[in-house]
Design an enzyme around this catalytic site. Structure first.
Site, PDB file in Angstrom:
ATOM      1  N   TYR A 235      87.099  41.947  66.266  1.00  0.00           N
ATOM      2  CA  TYR A 235      86.204  43.091  66.473  1.00  0.00           C
ATOM      3  C   TYR A 235      86.913  44.380  66.870  1.00  0.00           C
ATOM      4  O   TYR A 235      86.336  45.239  67.527  1.00  0.00           O
ATOM      5  CB  TYR A 235      85.134  42.723  67.525  1.00  0.00           C
ATOM      6  CG  TYR A 235      84.242  41.594  67.062  1.00  0.00           C
ATOM      7  CD1 TYR A 235      83.123  41.853  66.264  1.00  0.00           C
ATOM      8  CD2 TYR A 235      84.539  40.276  67.365  1.00  0.00           C
ATOM      9  CE1 TYR A 235      82.311  40.819  65.811  1.00  0.00           C
ATOM     10  CE2 TYR A 235      83.737  39.232  66.913  1.00  0.00           C
ATOM     11  CZ  TYR A 235      82.622  39.513  66.134  1.00  0.00           C
ATOM     12  OH  TYR A 235      81.830  38.495  65.684  1.00  0.00           O
ATOM     13  N   HIS A 425      67.384  39.641  53.329  1.00  0.00           N
ATOM     14  CA  HIS A 425      68.609  39.456  54.122  1.00  0.00           C
ATOM     15  C   HIS A 425      69.781  39.066  53.207  1.00  0.00           C
ATOM     16  O   HIS A 425      70.866  39.657  53.276  1.00  0.00           O
ATOM     17  CB  HIS A 425      68.360  38.364  55.173  1.00  0.00           C
ATOM     18  CG  HIS A 425      69.580  37.969  55.948  1.00  0.00           C
ATOM     19  ND1 HIS A 425      69.897  38.504  57.166  1.00  0.00           N
ATOM     20  CD2 HIS A 425      70.584  37.093  55.655  1.00  0.00           C
ATOM     21  CE1 HIS A 425      71.038  37.983  57.599  1.00  0.00           C
ATOM     22  NE2 HIS A 425      71.479  37.117  56.696  1.00  0.00           N
ATOM     23  N   GLU A 426      69.547  38.088  52.361  1.00  0.00           N
ATOM     24  CA  GLU A 426      70.639  37.613  51.490  1.00  0.00           C
ATOM     25  C   GLU A 426      71.088  38.713  50.532  1.00  0.00           C
ATOM     26  O   GLU A 426      72.277  38.851  50.246  1.00  0.00           O
ATOM     27  CB  GLU A 426      70.206  36.365  50.711  1.00  0.00           C
ATOM     28  CG  GLU A 426      69.891  35.151  51.583  1.00  0.00           C
ATOM     29  CD  GLU A 426      71.006  34.792  52.549  1.00  0.00           C
ATOM     30  OE1 GLU A 426      72.183  35.061  52.240  1.00  0.00           O
ATOM     31  OE2 GLU A 426      70.698  34.269  53.624  1.00  0.00           O
ATOM     32  N   HIS A 429      73.740  40.911  51.887  1.00  0.00           N
ATOM     33  CA  HIS A 429      75.110  40.404  51.686  1.00  0.00           C
ATOM     34  C   HIS A 429      75.571  40.699  50.254  1.00  0.00           C
ATOM     35  O   HIS A 429      76.695  41.132  50.008  1.00  0.00           O
ATOM     36  CB  HIS A 429      75.159  38.895  51.907  1.00  0.00           C
ATOM     37  CG  HIS A 429      74.948  38.453  53.325  1.00  0.00           C
ATOM     38  ND1 HIS A 429      75.716  38.897  54.367  1.00  0.00           N
ATOM     39  CD2 HIS A 429      74.054  37.581  53.874  1.00  0.00           C
ATOM     40  CE1 HIS A 429      75.315  38.312  55.496  1.00  0.00           C
ATOM     41  NE2 HIS A 429      74.302  37.522  55.222  1.00  0.00           N
ATOM     42  N   GLU A 453      75.671  40.910  58.497  1.00  0.00           N
ATOM     43  CA  GLU A 453      74.355  40.309  58.744  1.00  0.00           C
ATOM     44  C   GLU A 453      73.249  41.353  58.878  1.00  0.00           C
ATOM     45  O   GLU A 453      72.073  41.022  58.776  1.00  0.00           O
ATOM     46  CB  GLU A 453      74.405  39.440  60.009  1.00  0.00           C
ATOM     47  CG  GLU A 453      75.366  38.252  59.920  1.00  0.00           C
ATOM     48  CD  GLU A 453      75.074  37.331  58.748  1.00  0.00           C
ATOM     49  OE1 GLU A 453      73.923  37.329  58.260  1.00  0.00           O
ATOM     50  OE2 GLU A 453      76.004  36.630  58.301  1.00  0.00           O
ATOM     51  N   HIS A 554      74.403  26.196  61.889  1.00  0.00           N
ATOM     52  CA  HIS A 554      75.682  26.890  62.079  1.00  0.00           C
ATOM     53  C   HIS A 554      76.685  26.116  62.925  1.00  0.00           C
ATOM     54  O   HIS A 554      77.862  26.451  62.925  1.00  0.00           O
ATOM     55  CB  HIS A 554      75.420  28.277  62.678  1.00  0.00           C
ATOM     56  CG  HIS A 554      74.517  29.117  61.804  1.00  0.00           C
ATOM     57  ND1 HIS A 554      73.186  28.812  61.626  1.00  0.00           N
ATOM     58  CD2 HIS A 554      74.767  30.211  61.046  1.00  0.00           C
ATOM     59  CE1 HIS A 554      72.646  29.696  60.805  1.00  0.00           C
ATOM     60  NE2 HIS A 554      73.569  30.560  60.434  1.00  0.00           N
ATOM     61  N   ARG A 563      77.610  37.114  65.569  1.00  0.00           N
ATOM     62  CA  ARG A 563      77.337  38.101  64.518  1.00  0.00           C
ATOM     63  C   ARG A 563      75.849  38.436  64.393  1.00  0.00           C
ATOM     64  O   ARG A 563      75.482  39.568  64.115  1.00  0.00           O
ATOM     65  CB  ARG A 563      77.837  37.566  63.174  1.00  0.00           C
ATOM     66  CG  ARG A 563      77.130  36.305  62.751  1.00  0.00           C
ATOM     67  CD  ARG A 563      77.682  35.684  61.475  1.00  0.00           C
ATOM     68  NE  ARG A 563      79.098  35.361  61.623  1.00  0.00           N
ATOM     69  CZ  ARG A 563      79.872  34.971  60.632  1.00  0.00           C
ATOM     70  NH1 ARG A 563      79.373  34.825  59.422  1.00  0.00           N
ATOM     71  NH2 ARG A 563      81.132  34.708  60.831  1.00  0.00           N
TER      72      ARG A 563
HETATM   73  O1  X8Z Z   1      71.814  31.982  58.770  1.00  0.00           O
HETATM   74  C1  X8Z Z   1      71.172  32.992  58.540  1.00  0.00           C
HETATM   75  C2  X8Z Z   1      71.055  33.517  57.130  1.00  0.00           C
HETATM   76  C3  X8Z Z   1      72.289  33.315  56.371  1.00  0.00           C
HETATM   77  S1  X8Z Z   1      73.603  34.283  56.965  1.00  0.00           S
HETATM   78  C4  X8Z Z   1      69.921  32.807  56.421  1.00  0.00           C
HETATM   79  N1  X8Z Z   1      70.515  33.625  59.530  1.00  0.00           N
HETATM   80  C5  X8Z Z   1      70.541  33.120  60.889  1.00  0.00           C
HETATM   81  C6  X8Z Z   1      69.815  31.803  61.002  1.00  0.00           C
HETATM   82  O2  X8Z Z   1      69.063  31.452  60.108  1.00  0.00           O
HETATM   83  O3  X8Z Z   1      69.986  31.125  62.017  1.00  0.00           O
HETATM   84  C7  X8Z Z   1      69.745  34.852  59.404  1.00  0.00           C
HETATM   85  C8  X8Z Z   1      69.171  35.104  60.765  1.00  0.00           C
HETATM   86  C9  X8Z Z   1      69.859  34.182  61.719  1.00  0.00           C
HETATM   87 ZN    ZN Z   2      73.367  36.329  56.597  1.00  0.00          ZN
END
Ligand code: X8Z
Ligand code: ZN
Length: 657
Positions: A235, A425-426, A429, A453, A554, A563
């Site tokens: 960062y 959102h996608e 990217h 993001e 994640h 992020r």
């Molecule tokens: O993972 C994502 C996106 C892909 S970068 C769908 N997001 C986070 C989640 O779903 O936990 C978007 C918001 C937060």
């Molecule tokens: Zn994303």
């Protein structure tokens, strides 16, 4: 992979592969039959190779390796089987080995005089890894096996109501539907679904412990204290400064979150009685979401003024999908003429048409700003709906398949509001990838991962009731103070509810990586942080035989999460800057910059910079300031915050964790 930088593998992240929420080459590949890497840190840069030549070679290597690596990762995420995983493993192992080699070489230029661009590229190579891999080839291989296994376990995860009956098994989409139906699912049904999903991560517990050990070893070899420190190094400030920045930003928004938590808890108690809270905490299974990160599904319970300014986008999208099905059925001569199998097929066709139409709707916002149309291959090669015949990773992601603008998304789209906003959102990217595709590959990533993001979410903020009416998703909006509060609440359930969640996941992982959370306290520490930050708790105690962090994509997917917290602050700063550029006057929350060429031009200019300069400079060029700052989000939600304070008067807000 996901991740914003991941480039040549895990690590160099810079770019390519993972820049958005993309694939996981870095994290997932199973095991490999690729030639063993050597333990040596790689050949030292020869005196004949200047720093500039070294960077040119890294860029060329990245460009050459990316297509094969992304294709392998794409196959392993959209066709989970042993073959695709073997191929992806081989590619991943090659990439990780190369990444380690480049990181070692980059260090040799620490003292050398170099151009600013080369210095920046060297810095990105040394700090871009989200999965630092040990040099020892056997350990590197073990790491890729574990990472792959965890992601595949998540992707194929199912809750089987009756262990002996496969027909009783529900995937994440089906479990989420039970939780989302907060007006029809009972307390017990929601609890069973929530508990059920959290069984899928139990087998990951041992793997995660070993994963932390192995990546920590890789981090130390790279010169960092642990994996968490590597993550915090990306960062353009020291890891310690970055941690302090996140504390500062959280301090700015916490009072707003506390008011929302208090209001929601009160309404849940109204509905469920004393079961609507656990010692002041919101029960985890009652928020309409498996992880309590988006409370949009609580709308039926939390809508401030019933029916004022209809914002029922879900119904509009479902109706559109049903109309598509009717057209198909009529074309085929009516339902009576169809076999059961044909009916299913037509349903699938309608799902696909509906998903495509939703994606084109999102695309039209971007093209309306003057950005290019998506390439044809985007529509032919993306995965928009869940396949019927195999396991896939449904978690949404956006993929740059090469360094030259071949882009795709991978989703399991359903006709509802949450999915529609995820498409926006996608595409954020995707348009970032397209805007920076002419930069050298090492700079083909976000200014920082929070920028990546925030791009699409900034567009979502512009989806005001006026805008939604303009695309016929809702009726012409009512203009009243009550309608403003309803519309603000709708946005807050997505954006404000998310903030502490966006922070706590990596608070947990930073603790795992630095050893302050030992393996025998994984689950206890998780729930302690959920209580502390979110004011959320489980309905009954969760022991150390479970592994609740693994039930969130994640964690097994190894995507750093801070992020998203940063994105939820930054997107309001971007939004304000684009509103200013479009000439908006009046309250911030009323701004819709759709189709404004000046806003589009300024946004594209920011995207085109990629990671070629420190993010502070990029932020300054768009907003005039060099700091992430919560004043824009607080300004946006000012009407709601005042309203919440009034509603909560007399309530004992707050909780003890
Ligand atoms: O993972 C994502 C996106 C892909 S970068 C769908 N997001 C986070 C989640 O779903 O936990 C978007 C918001 C937060
Ligand atoms: Zn994303």
């Amino acid at each position: 992979m996901n991740t914003q930088r991941a480039h040549l593998g895990l690590a160099i992240a810079t770019a390519l592969l993972l820049a958005g929420c993309g694939s996981s080459t870095d994290s997932t590949v199973p095991h490999s039959t690729a030639p063993a890497a050597t333990t040596a840190p790689a050949e030292p840069a020869t005196p004949s190779e200047s720093a500039d030549d070294f960077i040119a070679r890294v860029n060329a290597t990245q460009e050459a390796m990316t297509p094969e690596i992304t294709s392998a990762a794409w196959l392993s995420s959209t066709y989970i089987n042993a073959d695709s995983q073997r191929v992806a493993a081989a590619a991943n192992e090659r990439m990780l080995t190369k990444t380690n080699e480049f990181i070692e070489q980059a260090k040799l230029y620490d003292e050398a005089a170099q151009s600013p661009a080369t210095a920046r590229a060297l810095h990105l190579i040394k700090t871009g890894s989200s999965m630092p891999a040990p040099r020892d080839p056997a350990k590197l291989k073990e790491l890729t096996e574990i990472a792959t296994r965890m992601e595949a376990t998540y992707g194929a995860g199912k809750w089987c109501v009756d262990a002996g009956d496969p027909a009783s098994c529900k995937d994440i989409g089906q479990v989420s539907e039970i939780l989302a139906a907060t007006d029809t699912s009972t307390y017990d049904e929601q609890l069973a679904a929530w508990n059920g999903w959290h069984t899928i991560s139990v087998p990951m517990r041992k793997d995660y412990q070993r994963f932390a050990e192995l990546t920590n070893e890789g981090a130390k070899e790279m010169g960092f204290a642990n994996t968490g420190e590597v993550w915090r190094a990306g960062y353009d400030m020291t890891p310690a400064e970055f941690q302090a920045e996140t504390d500062r930003l959280w301090g700015q928004v916490k009072p707003l979150y506390d008011q929302l938590q208090c209001y929601a808890r009160g309404k849940l108690v109204d509905k469920y009685g004393e079961k609507g809270q656990v010692n002041g905490l919101i029960p985890a299974h009652l928020t309409g979401n498996l992880w309590q990160q988006d409370w949009g599904n609580l709308w039926p319970i939390l809508e401030p003024y019933k029916g004022v300014g209809s914002l029922d986008i879900n119904s509009a999208l479902e109706q559109r999908r049903d109309a598509m099905l009717s057209t198909e059925v009529n074309k085929a001569g009516g339902m009576g003429k169809l076999t059961a199998e044909q009916q299913v097929e037509l349903g699938r066709k309608a799902d696909f048409e509906s998903a495509t139409a939703m994606t084109k709707l999102a695309e039209s916002f971007y093209t309306g700003l003057g950005m290019p149309a998506l390439p044809d291959s985007f529509y032919t090669d993306s995965q928009l709906v869940q396949p019927r015949d195999r396991d896939v990773v449904c978690h949404a992601s956006a993929w740059p398949m090469n360094t030259d603008g071949e882009v795709r998304i991978k989703m399991c789209i359903k006709p509802n509001e949450e999915e529609l906003t995820t498409i926006y959102h996608e595409l954020g990217h995707i348009y970032y990838y397209l805007a920076y595709k002419d930069l050298p590959p090492l700079f083909q990533t976000g200014a920082h991962d929070g920028f990546h993001e925030a791009i699409g979410d900034t567009i979502v903020l512009s989806m005001t009731p006026d805008y939604l009416a303009s695309i016929d998703l809702v009726d012409k909006p009512e203009v009243s103070e009550q309608a403003v509060i309803n519309s603000q609440m709708r946005m807050a359930l997505a954006k404000v509810a998310f903030l502490p969640f966006g922070l706590m996941i990596d608070r947990w992982r930073w603790g795992v990586f630095d050893g302050s959370i030992p393996p025998d306290q994984y689950n206890a520490a998780w729930w302690k942080l959920k209580a502390q930050y979110q004011g959320v708790g489980p309905a009954s105690p969760r022991g150390e035989d479970l592994f609740d962090p693994g039930a969130k994509y994640h964690v097994p997917g190894n995507t750093p999460y801070t992020r998203y917290f940063l994105s939820h602050i930054l997107q309001f700063q971007f939004y304000k800057a684009l509103c200013d550029a479009s000439g908006h006057t009046g309250p911030l929350h009323q701004c819709n910059f759709a189709a404004n060429p000046e806003a589009g031009k300024r946004y594209w200019a920011m995207l085109s910079k990629g990671a070629s300069q420190p993010w502070q400079q990029t932020l300054k060029e768009l907003t005039g300031g060099e700091q992430m700052d919560a004043s824009a989000i607080l300004d946006y939600f000012a009407p709601l915050q005042t309203w919440l304070q009034e509603q909560n008067q007399g309530q004992e807000c707050g909780w003890s964790s």
